[in-house]
Design an enzyme around this catalytic site. Structure first.
Site, PDB file in Angstrom:
ATOM      1  N   GLY A   1     -49.913  19.122  47.982  1.00  0.00           N
ATOM      2  CA  GLY A   1     -50.809  20.226  48.265  1.00  0.00           C
ATOM      3  C   GLY A   1     -52.201  19.693  48.561  1.00  0.00           C
TER       4      GLY A   1
ATOM      5  CE1 TYR B   1     -60.173   5.167  55.168  1.00  0.00           C
ATOM      6  CE2 TYR B   1     -61.227   4.939  53.025  1.00  0.00           C
ATOM      7  CZ  TYR B   1     -60.768   4.376  54.199  1.00  0.00           C
ATOM      8  OH  TYR B   1     -60.865   3.018  54.403  1.00  0.00           O
TER       9      TYR B   1
ATOM     10  CB  ALA C   1     -59.435  11.785  44.753  1.00  0.00           C
ATOM     11  CB  ILE C   2     -56.373  13.455  40.331  1.00  0.00           C
ATOM     12  CG1 ILE C   2     -57.027  12.346  39.503  1.00  0.00           C
ATOM     13  CG2 ILE C   2     -54.971  13.779  39.786  1.00  0.00           C
ATOM     14  CD1 ILE C   2     -57.335  12.741  38.084  1.00  0.00           C
TER      15      ILE C   2
ATOM     16  N   GLY D   1     -50.563  10.860  43.046  1.00  0.00           N
ATOM     17  CA  GLY D   1     -51.268  10.438  41.848  1.00  0.00           C
ATOM     18  C   GLY D   1     -52.764  10.391  42.008  1.00  0.00           C
TER      19      GLY D   1
ATOM     20  CB  CYS E   1     -61.134  18.646  48.907  1.00  0.00           C
ATOM     21  SG  CYS E   1     -59.677  19.475  48.232  1.00  0.00           S
TER      22      CYS E   1
END
Length: 233
Positions: A77, A82, A143-144, A156, A174
């Protein structure tokens, strides 16, 4: 304690790494393998999640090609992000039925894993209200974005280690204009191997794992799916 196999793939293209993830997820669903913690570094690539908006891609196909950046849609999702050299990407393939059947708790645990690891290198990191990921003074360092299917995780986190941050100019991460940073920019002096070892230790602590390392050859350095993703938000 549960056994977890740690793999460092070195540098590997996004498509190849994604195919490996799919294979490992299926094996984990059928109990063929234990939990996996896979580390990889991707060549320059921009990925778009299933909920992504192409308006957040700021460069044409020709510009990306000239810059040596691939583009890949993906099944996670979230929006656009990058990956590239100097970034440590981690793909935990965990069966959450053996930990907690709670995706939010899983994401929060990954954040804390990274916060604690950064502390080992003198970086005081934390969370930012309303935003997923790990932050240092309002800048995102990790980032996750996770996908969970039949309680087995994939995708991940992406930690900016020595990443060339100029490559983020090609996207609106995002859909937000918040800045990014890296461990290098923050003054941390640590090798990729040292950071991976610290991440593995932190994962072992929070998820109560008994780690087994597997060195990989360098490749150029009935349930419906449950998905929860935030990437560079």
């Amino acid at each position: 304690m549960r056994t977890c196999e740690v793999r460092d793939l070195g540098r590997l293209g996004y498509a190849e790494a994604f195919a490996l993830q799919e294979e490992l997820v299926e094996q984990r669903k059928h109990g063929v393998i234990s939990d996996q913690l896979v580390f990889v570094e991707h060549p320059h690539v921009i990925t778009l999640g299933r909920n992504g908006n192409l308006e957040n891609l700021l460069a044409s196909e020709e510009v990306l090609r000239r810059a040596g950046i691939e583009f890949h849609p993906t099944d996670r999702g979230g929006d656009i992000t990058y990956h590239g050299p100097g970034q440590i990407v981690g793909y935990p393939i965990f069966d959450l039925r053996e930990w907690k059947r709670d995706v939010i708790a899983y994401v929060r645990a990954i954040e804390q894993v990274i916060v604690d690891m950064l502390g080992e290198f003198g970086i005081e990191a934390g969370l930012l209200k309303g935003c997923t990921g790990v932050w240092v003074r309002g800048k995102k360092v990790a980032a996750i974005g996770v996908h969970v299917s039949r309680w087995v995780t994939s995708h991940g986190f992406a930690l900016n280690h020595t990443t060339d941050l100029s490559y983020f100019q090609y996207i609106v991460p995002c859909g937000l204009t918040k800045p990014v940073t890296s461990m290098q920019e923050l003054g941390a002096v640590a090798s990729r191997e040292e950071v991976i070892a610290a991440l593995a230790r932190s994962f072992a602590k929070y998820f109560e794992l008994d780690l087994n390392s597997k060195n990989e050859p360098s490749r150029d350095h009935d349930d419906t799916a449950l998905t929860f993703t935030e990437t560079f938000s």
